[in-house]
Design an enzyme around this catalytic site. Structure first.
Site, PDB file in Angstrom:
ATOM      1  N   HIS A  92       0.837  -1.209   0.000  1.00  0.00           N
ATOM      2  CA  HIS A  92       0.000   0.000   0.000  1.00  0.00           C
ATOM      3  C   HIS A  92       0.869   1.255   0.000  1.00  0.00           C
ATOM      4  O   HIS A  92       0.596   2.216  -0.728  1.00  0.00           O
ATOM      5  CB  HIS A  92      -0.856   0.048   1.268  1.00  0.00           C
ATOM      6  CG  HIS A  92      -1.856  -1.050   1.411  1.00  0.00           C
ATOM      7  ND1 HIS A  92      -1.778  -2.005   2.392  1.00  0.00           N
ATOM      8  CD2 HIS A  92      -2.971  -1.343   0.696  1.00  0.00           C
ATOM      9  CE1 HIS A  92      -2.792  -2.829   2.298  1.00  0.00           C
ATOM     10  NE2 HIS A  92      -3.531  -2.467   1.271  1.00  0.00           N
ATOM     11  N   GLN A 129      -9.125  -7.496 -10.017  1.00  0.00           N
ATOM     12  CA  GLN A 129      -9.764  -6.279  -9.490  1.00  0.00           C
ATOM     13  C   GLN A 129      -9.396  -5.069 -10.355  1.00  0.00           C
ATOM     14  O   GLN A 129     -10.242  -4.249 -10.686  1.00  0.00           O
ATOM     15  CB  GLN A 129      -9.320  -6.056  -8.047  1.00  0.00           C
ATOM     16  CG  GLN A 129      -9.740  -4.712  -7.477  1.00  0.00           C
ATOM     17  CD  GLN A 129      -9.490  -4.596  -5.985  1.00  0.00           C
ATOM     18  OE1 GLN A 129     -10.277  -5.096  -5.206  1.00  0.00           O
ATOM     19  NE2 GLN A 129      -8.426  -3.937  -5.571  1.00  0.00           N
ATOM     20  N   MET A 184       3.005  -9.220  -0.822  1.00  0.00           N
ATOM     21  CA  MET A 184       2.498  -8.596   0.410  1.00  0.00           C
ATOM     22  C   MET A 184       0.984  -8.505   0.346  1.00  0.00           C
ATOM     23  O   MET A 184       0.402  -8.189  -0.689  1.00  0.00           O
ATOM     24  CB  MET A 184       3.102  -7.215   0.586  1.00  0.00           C
ATOM     25  CG  MET A 184       4.554  -7.332   0.955  1.00  0.00           C
ATOM     26  SD  MET A 184       5.187  -5.797   1.621  1.00  0.00           S
ATOM     27  CE  MET A 184       6.894  -6.275   1.820  1.00  0.00           C
TER      28      MET A 184
HETATM   29  O1  PAF Z   1      -8.105  -3.820  -2.782  1.00  0.00           O
HETATM   30  C1  PAF Z   1      -8.737  -3.394  -1.800  1.00  0.00           C
HETATM   31  O2  PAF Z   1      -8.194  -3.128  -0.723  1.00  0.00           O
HETATM   32  C2  PAF Z   1     -10.239  -3.176  -1.926  1.00  0.00           C
HETATM   33  O3  PAF Z   1     -10.818  -4.150  -2.721  1.00  0.00           O
HETATM   34  C3  PAF Z   1     -10.624  -1.766  -2.407  1.00  0.00           C
HETATM   35  C4  PAF Z   1     -10.139  -1.499  -3.819  1.00  0.00           C
HETATM   36  C5  PAF Z   1     -10.029  -0.730  -1.465  1.00  0.00           C
HETATM   37  C6  PAF Z   1     -12.133  -1.606  -2.395  1.00  0.00           C
HETATM   38  O4  PAF Z   1     -12.661  -1.789  -1.116  1.00  0.00           O
END
Ligand code: PAF
Length: 282
Positions: free
Chosen positions: A37, A153, A184
């Site tokens: 992240h 996604q 990770m």
């Molecule tokens: O990848 C994630 O953490 C989630 O699927 C997201 C994109 C924040 C949507 O809740």
């Protein structure tokens, strides 16, 4: 770093900044932040004037038997890490901010959501597409950053943005791996020490696919079965899929005439892990 929970307040502040000519980069997350992240936020900082991270564990993307209740929630440490790397805004809405009473509108996800995660986790991408579109509407960003670890996604969000003409750029970013190759993930913290050792099997199976291609193998079924063989030897506890697919449509591929992605979902102990690798074809 400003931490806000009201959609109206953050919209007003970001809209003001955007109108002054600032490029705003958005990193949607569910918290439990790790270096993957943080690399997205760093990328947003590099490319944009303002970096915004969102933290919301979105109930609508979890199935009834999934880990919504026990999903790790580590807000204090998340905020500390974001502040340390210079994130400008963090949006931490409550459930009622996102799904107020009477909220009944959801996004029908695009075709690329049909297989793999979409099949195994019914309703998952409906929830993802809905929350992501809501965040895009609440936070007027120019670019949104997503990790390639969740390959499907990213494909779903990119198709939704294209199909619904959402004025935002989707920037996929490389998966960040532990030194031994494990991708990770917030869910890695569920792994026991013994499961952590087995979890590396996913990366070994993906690496095997690449090395077979490098060695001249061109039979997709053979490569898929070698990936499964590695996972079974580890052993992982179950395999949801280990497949070679088209990087755009995510349909199964039977040829290796152009780039493909190897995708894996497997359970190690009680933890479900996913990983993927874009395979180079010489
Ligand atoms: O990848 C994630 O953490 C989630 O699927 C997201 C994109 C924040 C949507 O809740």
């Amino acid at each position: 770093m400003k931490v806000l929970s009201s959609p109206e307040e953050i919209y007003a502040q970001l809209d003001f900044l955007r109108r002054q000519g600032n490029r705003i980069g958005l990193v949607p997350t569910m918290g439990a932040l790790h270096d993957g992240h943080l690399s997205l936020v760093r990328e947003a900082k590099r490319e944009c004037d303002i970096a915004v991270t969102t933290i919301f564990v979105n109930p609508s993307q979890f199935g009834p038997n999934e880990d919504f209740a026990k999903y790790p929630r580590t807000l204090d440490s998340d905020l500390e890490q974001l502040s340390a790397i210079g994130c400008d805004f963090v949006f931490v809405p409550s459930n009622d901010h996102i799904y107020p009473p009477g909220h009944t509108t959801f996004i029908e996800p695009p075709a690329v959501a049909a297989n793999w995660e979409g099949k195994i986790r019914p309703g998952h991408f409906r929830g993802v597409a809905t929350i992501v579109l809501k965040l895009f509407n609440m936070l007027p960003a120019r670019v949104a950053y997503f990790g390639r670890k969740d390959y499907q996604q990213v494909a779903v969000i990119s198709a939704m943005v294209r199909d619904l003409n959402v004025p935002i750029l989707i920037q996929p970013c490389e998966t960040v791996r532990e030194p031994d190759g494990l991708a990770m993930s917030s869910r890695n913290r569920y792994l026991s020490a013994a499961d952590r050792v087995r979890a590396i099997g996913l990366w070994h199976a993906l690496s095997k696919a690449q090395s077979m291609i490098d060695d001249g193998f061109r039979n997709v079924a053979q490569i898929e079965s070698a990936m499964r063989e590695i996972l079974n030897k580890v052993p992982v506890d179950s395999i949801d899929y280990a497949a070679i697919v088209d990087p755009e449509s995510m349909e199964p591929r039977t040829d290796l005439d152009s780039p493909v992605v190897a995708i894996i979902a497997a359970r190690v102990g009680t933890t479900r892990l996913i990983d993927n690798s874009l395979l180079r074809i010489q």
